[in-house]
Design a protein around this motif. Structure first.
Motif, PDB file in Angstrom:
ATOM      1  N   PRO A 185      -0.901   0.320 -13.530  1.00  0.00           N
ATOM      2  CA  PRO A 185      -0.193   1.532 -14.000  1.00  0.00           C
ATOM      3  C   PRO A 185       0.557   2.207 -12.855  1.00  0.00           C
ATOM      4  N   VAL A 186       1.719   2.814 -13.212  1.00  0.00           N
ATOM      5  CA  VAL A 186       2.591   3.437 -12.203  1.00  0.00           C
ATOM      6  C   VAL A 186       1.778   4.390 -11.324  1.00  0.00           C
ATOM      7  N   TYR A 187       0.871   5.190 -11.927  1.00  0.00           N
ATOM      8  CA  TYR A 187       0.151   6.196 -11.135  1.00  0.00           C
ATOM      9  C   TYR A 187      -0.660   5.514 -10.038  1.00  0.00           C
ATOM     10  N   PHE A 188      -1.463   4.501 -10.399  1.00  0.00           N
ATOM     11  CA  PHE A 188      -2.309   3.877  -9.379  1.00  0.00           C
ATOM     12  C   PHE A 188      -1.448   3.202  -8.324  1.00  0.00           C
ATOM     13  N   ARG A 189      -0.318   2.595  -8.778  1.00  0.00           N
ATOM     14  CA  ARG A 189       0.548   1.903  -7.826  1.00  0.00           C
ATOM     15  C   ARG A 189       1.083   2.905  -6.806  1.00  0.00           C
ATOM     16  N   SER A 190       1.411   4.144  -7.269  1.00  0.00           N
ATOM     17  CA  SER A 190       2.040   5.088  -6.334  1.00  0.00           C
ATOM     18  C   SER A 190       1.002   5.597  -5.333  1.00  0.00           C
ATOM     19  N   VAL A 191      -0.257   5.780  -5.799  1.00  0.00           N
ATOM     20  CA  VAL A 191      -1.309   6.207  -4.851  1.00  0.00           C
ATOM     21  C   VAL A 191      -1.514   5.083  -3.836  1.00  0.00           C
ATOM     22  N   ASP A 192      -1.527   3.864  -4.348  1.00  0.00           N
ATOM     23  CA  ASP A 192      -1.694   2.679  -3.500  1.00  0.00           C
ATOM     24  C   ASP A 192      -0.576   2.618  -2.458  1.00  0.00           C
ATOM     25  N   LEU A 193       0.665   2.764  -2.906  1.00  0.00           N
ATOM     26  CA  LEU A 193       1.824   2.679  -2.016  1.00  0.00           C
ATOM     27  C   LEU A 193       1.782   3.794  -0.971  1.00  0.00           C
ATOM     28  N   SER A 194       1.393   4.998  -1.391  1.00  0.00           N
ATOM     29  CA  SER A 194       1.335   6.114  -0.435  1.00  0.00           C
ATOM     30  C   SER A 194       0.347   5.805   0.679  1.00  0.00           C
ATOM     31  N   LYS A 195      -0.757   5.175   0.312  1.00  0.00           N
ATOM     32  CA  LYS A 195      -1.769   4.835   1.342  1.00  0.00           C
ATOM     33  C   LYS A 195      -1.232   3.747   2.273  1.00  0.00           C
ATOM     34  N   ILE A 196      -0.554   2.743   1.699  1.00  0.00           N
ATOM     35  CA  ILE A 196      -0.002   1.653   2.515  1.00  0.00           C
ATOM     36  C   ILE A 196       1.044   2.205   3.478  1.00  0.00           C
ATOM     37  N   ILE A 197       1.930   3.061   2.962  1.00  0.00           N
ATOM     38  CA  ILE A 197       2.986   3.657   3.785  1.00  0.00           C
ATOM     39  C   ILE A 197       2.367   4.495   4.899  1.00  0.00           C
TER      40      ILE A 197
END
Lengths: 78, 78
Positions: free
Chosen positions: B2-14
């Motif tokens: 889901p978009v929400y989990f992906r964005s939290v994931d991406l924020s952590k990676i970034i």
């Protein structure tokens, strides 16, 4: 170049680049907005460089357009 | 995903990626904040993936760290 002017400059470059990819993929602003969970007006403003969107919004747009992040951002630098 | 989990994931990676480059360059969060025109607390939150910063803030940070945009974002995709 002062940070302010550079950021307006970058916003315009990013917007033009998104519009270019979107047209290449023959996707309307409405369709792109729908698929990236953003408002159609917002897509228009991003493409005109009138907004400074979040990094996640940009990456969502690139996901929808199926543009590799590295490819997109290396063109922004030129 | 889901978009929400992906964005939290991406924020952590970034965030992790920015912290890694910052430490490589031996720059403190305070110095990075000062040079990129952001608050020191905000740099900390970005590095922990707790914020979704604007694209211009991210590019300003990369400019300060002298990290090519294309290089940075191609690593985010992996």
């Amino acid at each position: 170049m002062p940070v302010y002017f550079r950021s307006v400059d970058l916003s315009k470059i990013i917007g033009r680049q998104i519009a270019s990819y979107r047209k290449q993929k023959k996707i309307s602003q409405e369709k792109l907005a729908d698929l990236s969970d953003l408002h159609p007006d917002y897509i228009g403003k991003i493409e005109r460089g009138e907004r400074n969107p979040s990094i996640i919004s940009i990456l969502n747009i690139l996901d929808v357009l199926q543009v590799p992040y590295g490819e997109f951002f290396s063109q922004i630098e030129k």
